[in-house]
Scaffold this active site. Structure first.
Site, PDB file in Angstrom:
ATOM      1  N   ASP A   1      40.789  41.100  40.427  1.00 18.26           N
ATOM      2  CA  ASP A   1      41.862  42.307  39.715  1.00 18.26           C
ATOM      3  C   ASP A   1      41.358  43.795  39.854  1.00 18.26           C
ATOM      4  O   ASP A   1      39.529  43.443  39.409  1.00 18.26           O
ATOM      5  CB  ASP A   1      42.217  42.406  38.391  1.00 18.26           C
ATOM      6  CG  ASP A   1      43.120  41.098  38.634  1.00 18.26           C
ATOM      7  OD1 ASP A   1      44.044  41.087  38.937  1.00 18.26           O
ATOM      8  OD2 ASP A   1      43.229  40.709  37.094  1.00 18.26           O
TER       9      ASP A   1
ATOM     10  N   ASP B   1      49.161  41.799  42.148  1.00 19.53           N
ATOM     11  CA  ASP B   1      50.379  42.267  40.294  1.00 19.53           C
ATOM     12  C   ASP B   1      51.399  43.855  41.027  1.00 19.53           C
ATOM     13  O   ASP B   1      52.532  42.977  40.057  1.00 19.53           O
ATOM     14  CB  ASP B   1      49.162  42.097  39.291  1.00 19.53           C
ATOM     15  CG  ASP B   1      48.705  40.922  39.038  1.00 19.53           C
ATOM     16  OD1 ASP B   1      49.076  40.233  39.443  1.00 19.53           O
ATOM     17  OD2 ASP B   1      47.157  41.189  38.990  1.00 19.53           O
TER      18      ASP B   1
END
Length: 210
Positions: A155, A174
């Site tokens: 991330d 995401d």
């Protein structure tokens, strides 16, 4: 090949490529993982191979810097997520967590593909699902690639409010999943089942014969 499947492949592959490319850039620019690896082949091997042990900060790749996009609201910072969205299930034993994500990811791909196959591709009201499902599929596969390669997801997008409150770090995959699910929610409200127009005629004929 029907046009709807061309759309599915194009959108899903586009999300996967963009997701993996941005993660490669993040590892290159924000960590030390590629510092002693000058060639692309060596870098890809390091990124998709067995990761080094976790350091004192809990990260497998050493973070070297972050990028402030907006000092009060948004930055690019390397992060690792061994769990699901928002860090769910990260406390589970690695073997249990890995099995869970394999089952869920494969199940999601099968379910999305099956649901997409049921769409006609001709009804204008299906446009929300025709775009939403490929986005969710591409995002799910993008994160699944990370889990297969190194058992954690990279991330790097970090939204915050003056560092007093922060949204959990996320990535392109995401984002695609969130947008796709949003489109599917719109589809659930917009798309209606087409009534069978032949039923009243049949009922009327049957009444006349009786």
């Amino acid at each position: 090949m029907p046009r709807k499947y061309i759309l599915l492949l194009t959108v899903a592959l586009g999300v996967i490529v963009l997701d993996q490319w941005t993660k490669y850039l993040v590892v290159r620019e924000l960590t030390t993982r590629f510092d002693d690896r000058p060639t692309v082949g060596e870098r890809l091997s390091a990124m998709y191979g067995e990761p080094p042990p976790q350091g004192f900060d809990g990260l497998h790749y050493r973070s070297k810097r972050y990028i402030e996009v907006s000092e009060s609201f948004f930055r690019l910072r390397y992060a690792e997520n061994p769990g699901a969205a928002w860090g769910l299930f990260r406390s589970l034993p690695p073997a249990t967590r890995g099995l869970l994500f394999h089952v869920v990811s494969i199940g999601a791909v099968v379910l999305i593909t099956w649901y997409f196959s049921k769409l006609s591709g001709k009804d204008p009201q299906e446009r929300w699902a025709l775009w939403g499902l490929p986005l969710v599929l591409g995002g799910a596969i993008g994160n699944y690639i990370d889990r297969i390669a190194r058992a954690f997801v990279i991330d790097f997008l970090e939204a915050h409010w003056y560092d007093k409150a922060a949204w959990p770090s996320f990535n392109v995959a995401d984002s695609a999943i969130v947008v796709g699910v949003g489109l599917l929610l719109v589809d659930a409200f917009v798309r209606k089942e087409t009534p069978d127009k032949e039923t009243p005629k049949q009922d009327k004929s049957a009444t006349a014969r009786s």
